[in-house]
Structures are given as C-alpha cells and as structure tokens.
Design a protein around this motif. Structure first.
Motif, PDB file in Angstrom:
ATOM      1  N   PRO A   1       0.819  -1.230   0.000  1.00  0.00           N
ATOM      2  CA  PRO A   1       0.000   0.000   0.000  1.00  0.00           C
ATOM      3  C   PRO A   1       0.846   1.271   0.000  1.00  0.00           C
ATOM      4  O   PRO A   1       0.393   2.320   0.447  1.00  0.00           O
ATOM      5  N   GLN A   2       2.067   1.185  -0.518  1.00  0.00           N
ATOM      6  CA  GLN A   2       3.040   2.265  -0.379  1.00  0.00           C
ATOM      7  C   GLN A   2       2.494   3.672  -0.664  1.00  0.00           C
ATOM      8  O   GLN A   2       2.567   4.559   0.166  1.00  0.00           O
ATOM      9  N   LEU A   3       1.932   3.864  -1.857  1.00  0.00           N
ATOM     10  CA  LEU A   3       1.508   5.227  -2.220  1.00  0.00           C
ATOM     11  C   LEU A   3       0.355   5.684  -1.345  1.00  0.00           C
ATOM     12  O   LEU A   3       0.277   6.845  -0.947  1.00  0.00           O
ATOM     13  N   PHE A   4      -0.528   4.753  -1.020  1.00  0.00           N
ATOM     14  CA  PHE A   4      -1.695   5.136  -0.214  1.00  0.00           C
ATOM     15  C   PHE A   4      -1.293   5.551   1.189  1.00  0.00           C
ATOM     16  O   PHE A   4      -1.836   6.488   1.754  1.00  0.00           O
ATOM     17  N   LYS A   5      -0.309   4.839   1.739  1.00  0.00           N
ATOM     18  CA  LYS A   5       0.057   5.221   3.113  1.00  0.00           C
ATOM     19  C   LYS A   5       0.751   6.583   3.109  1.00  0.00           C
ATOM     20  O   LYS A   5       0.582   7.367   4.036  1.00  0.00           O
ATOM     21  N   GLN A   6       1.468   6.861   2.032  1.00  0.00           N
ATOM     22  CA  GLN A   6       2.088   8.190   1.956  1.00  0.00           C
ATOM     23  C   GLN A   6       1.014   9.267   1.810  1.00  0.00           C
ATOM     24  O   GLN A   6       1.101  10.338   2.409  1.00  0.00           O
TER      25      GLN A   6
ATOM     26  N   ILE B   1      12.787   6.429   5.108  1.00  0.00           N
ATOM     27  CA  ILE B   1      12.273   7.794   5.186  1.00  0.00           C
ATOM     28  C   ILE B   1      11.990   8.185   3.742  1.00  0.00           C
ATOM     29  O   ILE B   1      12.741   7.831   2.841  1.00  0.00           O
ATOM     30  N   ARG B   2      10.876   8.860   3.528  1.00  0.00           N
ATOM     31  CA  ARG B   2      10.460   9.130   2.137  1.00  0.00           C
ATOM     32  C   ARG B   2      10.885  10.525   1.694  1.00  0.00           C
ATOM     33  O   ARG B   2      11.061  11.430   2.516  1.00  0.00           O
ATOM     34  N   ILE B   3      10.922  10.636   0.386  1.00  0.00           N
ATOM     35  CA  ILE B   3      11.089  11.969  -0.195  1.00  0.00           C
ATOM     36  C   ILE B   3       9.738  12.663  -0.038  1.00  0.00           C
ATOM     37  O   ILE B   3       8.702  12.061  -0.333  1.00  0.00           O
TER      38      ILE B   3
HETATM   39  N1  ASP Z   1       6.419  -0.706   0.880  1.00  0.00           N
HETATM   40  C1  ASP Z   1       7.674  -1.209   1.368  1.00  0.00           C
HETATM   41  C2  ASP Z   1       7.794  -2.698   1.067  1.00  0.00           C
HETATM   42  O1  ASP Z   1       6.816  -3.360   0.784  1.00  0.00           O
HETATM   43  C3  ASP Z   1       7.846  -1.007   2.824  1.00  0.00           C
HETATM   44  C4  ASP Z   1       8.015   0.429   3.153  1.00  0.00           C
HETATM   45  O2  ASP Z   1       8.871   1.113   2.580  1.00  0.00           O
HETATM   46  O3  ASP Z   1       7.309   0.881   4.061  1.00  0.00           O
HETATM   47  O4  ASP Z   1       8.874  -3.258   1.145  1.00  0.00           O
END
Ligand code: ASP
Length: 554
Positions: free
Chosen positions: A166-171, A455-457
């Motif tokens: 769910p990477q983009l959604f959690k961001q 940590i994200r951009i």
């Molecule tokens: N989405 C990443 C993964 O599935 C985990 C993360 O960066 O939070 O590996």
C-alpha cells in the motif's frame, strides 16, 4: 478392551477419551464399535477420573463415560492420517488443506499468527497508530516485482493492478494528516517463488509523519521486543545493533546477516603474493572464512563443500582450503603455489587458531562475497550454530539508493522510488548516483529479512530528480505517480515507515522452514492453489464480456 470401547474425540482444543461400557449399555457400545475416523459425533455422559491417566495430553486425567451418542455426520476415510506426524505428502496436504488444518501442528501456527496480529494491533493502537484499509484494485505501485492485473469490464481495454504494497496510499494518508497509520495488508507480487515467498502475502504496513529514521527504528524495535517478550518470554533488553549495508556486505556477504555466530568474511587479496597462482591473480576479491576446529575435515568432506559452492545458485568455480594443523604447520590445496609463511599470513588475517580450517573463494567481489555468505551459513548449519530457539536481531541501515541493472542499463531504486537519499549524499545524485546512500533500513533476525522501510522523499523537486536518475521521463513519472506528486504540493509532512512480513514473522517465531505452514490456504511453488485449482481458464463468455481475446499459449 475388557468389554469397553474407547474413542478419542477431537475438537480445536484437543483430544478427550470417551468410554463405552458393554455392561452398562451393550447396544450403545456396539454402535461405538462402528464409528470411523473423522466422524462428527455428539455425546453426553459423566466426566470421571481416569484410573490410568495419560500425562501426555491436557485432558489425560479424565474420561467421559458415555450415556448417549448421536452421529451428526459420517466421514470418508481421510486421504492421510490426521496426526502430528502425518503420512501425507505436501501436494496431498495442500489439496485437502481443510483436513491438514485439523492437525495440531498446522492449527498451532494459525493460533500463533492470530496472537501475533492481536499483539501488533494492541501495541500500535497504544502508540496512536490508526488502522486504515487501502484499496486492492488500484493502478501499479512498483516495488520491484511484476504486477498481477485485473481487467475492468466497465472500462474495456483497461486494467487494475493488485497492490505490491500500500506504499503510495500510506504516503497519501500522511499528506492527509493521519500522522500514524498501520494496516495488516494483503500484497501481491508476481515473482518466481521460493520457500519464503508467496504470490500473495501479508504485511504489517506502517507509516509515520514528522519522524526521522531513528524515531521509526525505535518504535518498531519496541514492537519486535514486545512480541518476543509476550510470545517467547524473551527479554531483548539491549538495543538492536545497527550495521551499515556496506559493513554487512563486507563482513557477512549479505544484506541480511545471521549474527547468531561469527565466522566472518576476511579479505586476503591485499596479503596474497601476486604471480604465483593465476586463479587468485585474476580475481578482484579473495575472501576466507575460518571454520573453528575443522582442520580434521576429510578429503570427502572438503569435496562435498566444493560441490556445494559450485552449485549453480551459488556459482563459485572452486574452493581453496587451508588446514591450520594442531602443530602449527599448514596444509592446503594450494601448497604448490604458496609457502608456509604465506599461508601463515592468511591464517593471521583470519585470526585462525591451530585446528581451524580456512575456506577460501575468489572472483568478482560481490558474487564471491555472496557465495562465501552461503558457505558460511552452510557451515553454521553443520556446526549447529543456528538454533531455531535463539534469536539475534539487528538493523541494517544506509542501503545504496540505486542499483545498476546491466541488462537494461539503468538505475533502479534499491528499496523503492520514494525512498529519500541521505541529506549528505544529495549532491552525489548529479555526479555519482551509484554512491548515493538512502535513508533505508531493514530489520533482520537470524538471517531473515523481517521487514524494511525508509524515510520518504516529501519534496516534489527531489522526487522528480530521483525519477530522472532512474530514467523516467517527466511524462512517464507524471503518468504513473502524478497523483502522489500533486499531493506533495499541498503541504506534505516529512514522513517514513516500514513494513514487516507477517508470514515471515510467524514462521520465524514458530521455527518453520517455509512460510507456507503459517498461511491457512497457501499456493504451491508454481503459484497454484491445488485445492480450488486456481489459476484456471475462464468461460469464453466471460472473456468476451471483458473484451479480451487470448493468444495461443507459447
Ligand atoms: N512498501 C515497502 C515494502 O513493501 C515497505 C516500506 O517502505 O514501508 O517493502
């Protein structure tokens, strides 16, 4: 037995002995004699103390003197015995998984999984994390694997992708101000399968706002410690060691080192005289592990290890050994090239003691380190240094931001494209992207990557720069991730997070070799569900409705 019939009745909680007595009710006893395995029955009677208790089962002190018996459902003879040690092979157990799940061993894993999920929810709830569900039918969220796709009937010719995470959604939830999010999330990746991979798997997926790397590591180290304390009774009081990726590769040849034991990699290139042995001369890297007290290894054992490192998945061309004999002399497979003094200098670098054995591989640095890692793990296994009930956790940090892919000649994100570079390395993005380190981290326990994140951009310009390094045109980045980039224009907080593999976590706690046995209905190695026979072909009418024509299969 002596006019009595004994029947074991099993439910989720265990086995209880039933007693039918011919003298009290001959007809009832006769009916009991005709019961079969796995029949579903209902009984009434009196609970009595057993004269010969069975100490091996929790209900062994009592038995039920049966007065009435109702057969609720008869059963076919099951295709394998439903006991802890079963005679059912893997395929058979998977085909009749509902029977397999009746076995203690498998059910216990499911109970452990439940317990772990409950603990995770409890811990994260206490830390103000909010559980939010994100959609399953989405556009692509690349995590470095292939997508599973789903055709859309209402939008002919168009497809959803199932989330790789769910990477983009959690961001986006962070942009939305949710501050702390988690989800027990189903993820889908169309990859080749191994023992610790399934096409669909579950992550404990988390994200936090206004954090730096250390905040994330602390919160989730806390979670892991809480789980081990509650489930295993283990006090992990010390802070988990933090090892840079570069150090992990140098010392263990792996970004997921098993630090339960030593036998680290030693580099011998700089102390190896040139011009004597062409194999070593032409090698970029020469590395050794020192196996304690193994100088007594026989020719046969050494040949076996050579065969091991030559397996295609390990890929070494050969192996050199040096026996550090008890009398201080050396015996090696390269005796004709190197003097005793030279061998002694290798032994010194490896801190070998008399009686130890050096195993040496050489070649291209990265590949050779990886091969040495496999050899180290194998030796650790053979020497009993990897006990399943001992746990050693660490954080691997400072991963490289990019990986160069030779086949397509471009950089890929080592973690994922939204990972932030270390601030001090940002300037390198323009001049030497291969050297840029990321604020990315993995939690590793016993050589298993339990989870990872970054940590994200959160700055649109920096994100655009990262896309550029990875060879995305501005249009392609816009088409794929435009909604995230737009969101970043509306006050995005700094944020970061991570995800743990739930299936791996359970299998680690349960001491399993494969994640399959902690998943209720897993797929086999070809990605098939052999129970419901999926994937399968679909009706031509369904294809037609979806506007899809199949090509002949190659
Ligand atoms: N989405 C990443 C993964 O599935 C985990 C993360 O960066 O939070 O590996």
């Amino acid at each position: 037995m002596g006019g009595m019939t004994f029947v074991d009745i099993r439910d989720r909680y265990g086995i209880t002995q039933l007693v039918f007595n011919q003298e009290t009710d001959a007809a009832l006893c006769e009916r009991a004699n005709h019961l079969g395995r796995e029949w579903v029955i209902q009984v009434e009677g009196v609970v009595a103390e057993r004269s010969n208790p069975n100490k091996n089962i929790p209900t062994g002190a009592i038995e039920l003197l049966v007065e009435t018996l109702t057969v609720l459902n008869a059963s076919e003879v099951p295709p394998f015995t439903i006991e802890d040690e079963t005679d059912g092979g893997d395929e058979l157990r998977m085909k009749y998984r509902y029977l397999d799940l009746r076995r203690n061993a498998v059910r216990k894993n499911m109970e452990l999984r439940h317990r772990l999920v409950m603990l995770v929810r409890q811990y994260l709830d206490q830390q103000q994390f909010l559980e939010v569900e994100t959609p399953i039918l989405i556009g692509s969220t690349p995590e470095g694997a292939r997508d599973f796709v789903v055709p859309s009937r209402m939008n002919p010719g168009e497809f959803y992708a199932l989330p790789q995470s769910p990477q983009l959604f959690k961001q986006l939830l962070m942009v939305a101000g949710f501050d702390r999010y988690f989800q027990i999330a189903k993820c889908f990746r169309d990859e080749d399968l191994r023992a610790d991979r399934q096409p669909e798997f579950t992550q404990i997926d988390c994200e936090m706002s206004f954090v730096e790397q250390n905040d994330v590591l602390e919160i989730f180290e806390g979670l892991v410690k809480y789980v081990f304390k509650t489930i295993k009774g283990l006090d992990m009081t010390e802070a988990f060691p933090r090892m840079t990726w570069a150090e992990a590769m140098r010392l263990y040849g792996s970004d997921k080192p098993d630090i339960r034991f030593g036998m680290l990699l030693n580099e011998l290139k700089s102390c190896t005289e040139e011009g004597l042995f062409t194999v070593f001369d032409s090698s970029e890297y020469i590395g050794a592990i020192c196996v304690p007290a193994a100088a007594t290894y026989t020719r046969k054992q050494l040949d076996e290890l050579t065969e091991f490192v030559k397996r295609p998945q390990i890929g070494a061309k050969g192996m050199v050994y040096v026996k550090c004999e008890a009398d201080g002399s050396f015996k090696s497979s390269v005796d004709k090239f190197y003097t005793g003094q030279q061998l002694a200098s290798w032994a010194e670098v490896c801190q070998a003691k008399p009686g130890d054995l050096l195993l040496i591989l050489s070649g291209e640095t990265h590949k050779t380190r990886k091969a040495l890692c496999e050899l180290r793990l194998e030796m650790g296994h053979r020497l009993g240094l990897r006990p399943k009930d001992q746990f050693a956790a660490l954080w691997v940090v400072d991963f490289p931001m990019f990986e160069w892919d030779e086949t397509v000649e471009r950089f890929f994100a080592m973690h994922h494209p939204f990972t932030s570079p270390k601030p001090e390395d940002i300037a390198l993005l323009d001049v030497d992207p291969g050297k840029v380190r990321a604020n990315a981290y993995d939690m590793v326990i016993n050589g298993v990557e339990l989870g990872g994140g970054s940590i994200r951009i959160f700055d649109r310009k920096l994100q655009a720069k990262a896309f550029e390094v990875m060879g995305f045109t501005a249009e392609k980045a816009e088409a794929q991730f435009g909604f995230l980039m737009s969101a970043f224009q509306y006050g995005a907080p700094p944020h970061g997070g991570l995800a743990f593999g739930l299936d791996r976590f359970v299998s680690l706690l349960a001491g399993l070799d494969s994640i399959r046995d902690c998943i209720a209905f897993p797929k086999n190695n070809s990605g098939r569900d052999v129970m419901c026979d999926a994937p399968s072909t679909i009706d031509p009418a369904q294809l037609d409705e979806l506007n899809i024509t199949l090509k002949p299969i190659k």
